[in-house]
Design an enzyme around this catalytic site. Structure first.
Site, PDB file in Angstrom:
ATOM      1  N   LYS A  57       7.555  44.203  12.848  1.00  0.00           N
ATOM      2  CA  LYS A  57       8.939  43.728  12.722  1.00  0.00           C
ATOM      3  C   LYS A  57       9.172  42.549  13.661  1.00  0.00           C
ATOM      4  O   LYS A  57       9.073  42.704  14.868  1.00  0.00           O
ATOM      5  CB  LYS A  57       9.939  44.841  13.056  1.00  0.00           C
ATOM      6  CG  LYS A  57      10.020  45.955  12.043  1.00  0.00           C
ATOM      7  CD  LYS A  57      11.010  47.011  12.470  1.00  0.00           C
ATOM      8  CE  LYS A  57      10.563  47.717  13.732  1.00  0.00           C
ATOM      9  NZ  LYS A  57      11.287  48.955  13.995  1.00  0.00           N
ATOM     10  N   GLU A  85       5.013  41.238  21.415  1.00  0.00           N
ATOM     11  CA  GLU A  85       3.960  41.670  20.486  1.00  0.00           C
ATOM     12  C   GLU A  85       3.926  40.780  19.242  1.00  0.00           C
ATOM     13  O   GLU A  85       4.010  41.232  18.111  1.00  0.00           O
ATOM     14  CB  GLU A  85       4.140  43.147  20.110  1.00  0.00           C
ATOM     15  CG  GLU A  85       3.895  44.076  21.281  1.00  0.00           C
ATOM     16  CD  GLU A  85       3.853  45.550  20.906  1.00  0.00           C
ATOM     17  OE1 GLU A  85       3.232  46.321  21.634  1.00  0.00           O
ATOM     18  OE2 GLU A  85       4.470  45.917  19.884  1.00  0.00           O
ATOM     19  N   GLU A 100       2.490  46.654  28.533  1.00  0.00           N
ATOM     20  CA  GLU A 100       3.019  47.962  28.138  1.00  0.00           C
ATOM     21  C   GLU A 100       1.891  48.980  28.134  1.00  0.00           C
ATOM     22  O   GLU A 100       0.806  48.713  27.604  1.00  0.00           O
ATOM     23  CB  GLU A 100       3.633  47.922  26.725  1.00  0.00           C
ATOM     24  CG  GLU A 100       4.834  47.039  26.564  1.00  0.00           C
ATOM     25  CD  GLU A 100       5.373  47.065  25.130  1.00  0.00           C
ATOM     26  OE1 GLU A 100       4.996  48.000  24.372  1.00  0.00           O
ATOM     27  OE2 GLU A 100       6.138  46.170  24.770  1.00  0.00           O
TER      28      GLU A 100
END
Length: 897
Positions: free
Chosen positions: A148, A195, A293
């Site tokens: 997304k 990302e 992360e």
């Protein structure tokens, strides 16, 4: 400069080895301090610089506080989150920024509702606590990740226009960072996208994406020239991807400082691979690298009852990488930090190019329980955005948030428990510098797993049982312990199944072994039915047009080769194999097919599988339902006395129809045995479960446990018989009948006072000690008041009284002893019950009457302390104290701990 400022202290301490590098920079190769005492064990990372980043992304924090969450230190004391992080060794926080995570009427999308204003609020608090800040621009109104990268609502009109998007990214980034700078926030790094594996802000393709990256970088350089520019990717486990990304950034002259990676052990491969791919980027392009992360779970429980990413989306094998506990979290953080530290100095500046690690959302604890069934919790999620998505988020992200909105999916990966109390793993970023040691406390033994086939002997399976296992301890020091298995239970393995038996180590620790027995594949009489061996192609006779045995990699049902077919005109073909020497009887012929017509429409009757035996042919259609949508045809085959069967694949297809047939198999038909009833065995097991184990010896209980283990193993099988069931029923029944009563162990009644004066009050809490040590080593126990009664005999002379103790659990065991009672020099008055239900007793100095109060209900019990007195039964605990003088041995059945 990232140099170790404690070098002088290290040299003076003499506990570290120091090496002078070519550039004149010193690298520390050992921790400078002794390990600290902690509740987790962490080995210090050698050569770790003082300013190695130990960061945490706490972007949801503001919404959590608004929802009523408080954060507490290890002592349970409430603290400001940023202060607590600083105290725990954290030196950086990462804060995501969404453009506009709100509806037109102000309803937040959730996930912290982190727009620039809310991120700034948290950033100022972080700076005040002494933490540096990484600003993580998503350039989206909600979550941005590889799947997304939605364009913000305000940018929708020029979606896909790289130049316009780049210009807008520049303006938005510059404006936002200017407010951070003016507010005095200590911004050390800024991410251009999150990302961005294949897209950013709705823009895809390296030519266009690079324009956006460069625009964001330009804004950062102008506003915060000292801040590092970060580009963030994920999936380091995919071979060659990071090398490709870095090469593309270089080819497009993108100005950046740090190549950042997500790394979650559940999905992203090994830490060794992480080091390798990041080191390649650092050495090839002279860039810093880091992990932006990472996380690990400390429990598999779900704090808000709204499902968690772990374990629902993680394979069981990947959950075994680290222990599911705070210690496992500490191990994971250390492993990732060491992997980044191992990047080393690749550009010769004397500094490690591996900057550090950020733990993702360590404070995202639940804001309530009950999931979507709790209307109040749903209202809290929607009002404050403390869950990953609110119902309102569906307007922006209908296919994900719109369907799966709710609470925290990572509450079990937090470094705080569900009540917001810091876990022992929270200070791990401190411990990787100092080291930490904990007590040598047993934690677990990993379950043992054994695989076998139903053709393997029981002895061969037993031979796989390990005689020793590694027992894990909290301090990280494993111990090897020998195991005694309930191996006799394996004698009851019957066919394919999953069997579990237990064992006990020499240290008394329980361990389990899971034995997975698979069925031996039935003999396949087709020669190379998967077409993998080209030398066996001669066994097939192919006629007609359009079909051939060839490689069809990626499309075959098994292996790489298949019977592949296609022709530009309508075509027909056949492939035949004759099998001889078959034992007469019933067989099953199967094959798999995939393909379609030219327009990708399904073809249900163009390809067939058939078998001919004794002049009779049976067949079934091999459907073509689409690309790799495999259909299986099944044909029953009766082989006669000649032992011969001819199998044939035929095709009669229109032009441009395509597909393949693979995995052709002919096996002897076997009947699935009907399992006998286990109702009586189930009853026998249930009866054994009602046994009061406290009453019987360990030896007899061990035989019962062996019988129950045999029942468990048998019932897990697939081919047990009625005789097997009856045999195990007898085992269980015999074990129950053979249970032996325990021998009685001694307890000692010990008084703290041996003499009382008439008028003394009896202290129920201190004047009687009934303790003992069981012969089996259970340790000291206390005999409570409801386990015995006392009888008083006041017929003795005035200076003595007889007291008889009778155990309620065994009325046949009694002990009698005396207590001395002396006259007071001066008179006084006695007390009755203390009124608190504790019971009390006093000897009346004038009349000689003893007023005794039942500690349970306050009823008076009277006895006369004289030569002609009477016996009185005492019920309350206070009266228990009255009769003790000297020691006495009592009998009591052993109680389970």
């Amino acid at each position: 400069m990232r140099r170790n400022t404690a070098l002088t202290r290290i040299m003076a301490s003499g506990v570290a080895a120091i090496m002078l590098c070519a550039g004149g920079t010193f690298t520390v190769n050992a921790a400078e301090e002794e390990p600290v005492k902690a509740d987790v064990s962490v080995k210090a990372i050698q050569g770790l610089s003082d300013d190695f980043i130990g960061g945490m992304d706490v972007s949801s924090m503001l919404s959590l506080e608004e929802s009523g969450v408080t954060f507490k230190n290890a002592n349970g004391e409430v603290e400001d989150l940023f202060t607590l992080l600083k105290e725990s060794g954290v030196n950086y926080v990462r804060l995501r920024v969404w453009n506009d995570p709100f509806t037109a009427d102000g309803q937040g999308y959730g996930g912290g509702n982190v727009n620039a204003d809310r991120a700034l609020t948290m950033a100022k608090r972080a700076t005040a606590a002494g933490l540096k800040v990484l600003v993580d621009f998503h350039y989206s109104d909600f979550w941005a990740d590889p799947s997304k990268q939605q364009v913000p609502k305000a940018w929708k009109s020029f979606e896909g226009d790289a130049d316009k998007t780049a210009d807008t990214v520049y303006d938005y980034t510059k404006q936002t960072l200017t407010t951070f700078k003016q507010a005095g926030v200590d911004v050390g790094m800024v991410q251009v996208g999150n990302e961005t594996t294949a897209k950013i802000a709705g823009i895809s393709g390296w030519d266009c994406m690079s324009k956006v990256f460069s625009a964001g970088s330009k804004a950062i350089r102008e506003v915060l020239p000292e801040a590092k520019v970060v580009i963030h990717f994920t999936n380091p486990e995919k071979a060659g991807t990071y090398a490709t990304y870095a090469k593309q950034l270089s080819n497009h002259n993108v100005d950046y400082d740090v190549f950042a990676s997500s790394y979650y052990p559940f999905w992203h491969g090994t830490t060794e691979n992480l080091t390798s791919v990041l080191k390649n980027v650092a050495s090839t392009y002279k860039k810093d690298v880091m992990v932006a992360e990472t996380s690990w779970a400390y429990t598999l429980d779900d704090g808000d009852d709204d499902s968690n990413t772990v374990p629902s989306k993680v394979t069981a094998d990947n959950l075994k990488k680290y222990d599911i506990s705070p210690q496992g979290q500490a191990d994971e953080i250390r492993a990732v930090a060491e992997a980044v530290n191992n990047i080393g100095d690749n550009d010769g500046d004397g500094e490690n190019d591996g900057l550090g690690v950020f733990y993702w959302e360590p404070a995202w604890v639940p804001v309530g329980t009950g999931g979507k069934d709790n209307a109040e919790l749903v209202d809290t999620w929607n009002k404050y955005g403390g869950g990953w998505a609110t119902e309102a988020a569906g307007e922006y992200d209908p296919n994900d948030a719109g369907l799966y909105w709710g609470g925290s999916g990572v509450d079990n990966q937090a470094l705080f428990d569900f009540d917001g109390k810091a876990l022992a793993s929270l200070p791990t970023f401190k411990y990787i510098h100092t080291g930490a040691v904990t007590d040598h406390v047993f934690t677990k033994i990993d379950p043992v797993e054994i695989t076998a086939t139903d053709s393997d002997s029981i002895d061969a399976i037993k031979a796989q049982l390990p005689s020793e296992v590694a027992a894990h301890y909290q301090d990280g020091v494993d111990e090897t312990e020998t195991v005694t298995w309930q191996s006799a239970a394996l004698d009851w393995i019957r066919g394919a199944g999953t069997y579990t038996i237990t064992g006990t180590t020499n240290a008394g620790h329980d361990v389990t072994v899971t034995v997975t027995v698979t069925a031996t594949p039935a003999k396949d009489y087709v020669t190379d039915g998967s077409f993998e061996n080209a030398e066996n192609d001669k066994n097939w006779t192919i006629a007609g047009t359009g079909a051939s045995i060839t490689e069809d990699s990626g499309n075959a049902a098994d292996g790489k080769r298949a019977l592949k077919f296609w022709a530009s005109d309508a075509y027909s073909f056949s492939a035949t194999q004759t099998i001889t020497g078959l034992e007469p009887g019933e067989y099953v012929l199967t094959a798999m097919s995939q393909g379609a017509a030219a327009d990708n429409a399904a073809i249900t009757d163009g390809v067939a599988l058939s078998a001919t035996t004794g002049g009779k042919t049976t067949s079934d259609a091999l459907e073509l339902n689409g690309w790799v949508k495999f259909d299986t045809a099944t044909v029953p085959v009766t082989v006669g006395a000649d032992g011969t069967a001819t199998i044939t694949i035929t095709g009669n297809l229109p032009a441009d129809a395509w597909g393949n047939v693979d995995k052709v198999s002919l096996v002897k038909k076997t009947e699935t045995p009907v399992k006998p009833s286990t109702e009586n065995l189930d009853k026998a097991v249930a009866e054994a479960g009602k046994i009061n184990r406290d009453e019987y010896t360990n030896e007899s209980l061990a035989k019962l446990d062996q019988a129950l283990a045999a029942a468990d193993v048998l019932l897990a099988g697939s081919t047990y018989t009625e005789q097997d069931v009856n045999d195990v029923i007898k085992l269980v029944a015999d074990a129950i009948a053979g249970l032996a009563q325990k021998e009685v162990s001694s307890l000692t009644v010990t008084p703290s006072k041996t003499t009382y004066q008439v008028g003394d009050a009896i202290d129920a809490d201190h004047d009687l000690k009934v303790v003992g040590n069981y012969s089996a080593g259970m340790g000291n126990v206390t005999l409570s008041a409801d386990q015995f009664t006392l009888d008083y005999d006041f017929s003795a002379p005035a200076d003595a009284a007889k007291v008889t103790v009778t155990l309620k659990s065994n009325p046949n065991v009694t002990e009698t002893y005396t207590v001395a009672v002396t006259a007071r020099a001066e008179g006084g008055s006695g007390n009755g019950s203390d009124g608190a239900g504790n019971g009390g007793a006093t000897i009346n100095p004038d009349t000689g009457e003893g007023d005794k109060t039942n500690g349970a209900n306050g009823d008076k019990i009277t006895g006369v302390l004289s030569n002609t007195g009477s016996a009185v039964t005492a019920v309350g605990l206070a009266v228990v104290v009255l009769g003790v003088a000297g020691g006495v041995s009592l009998a009591l059945r052993r109680k389970r701990s």
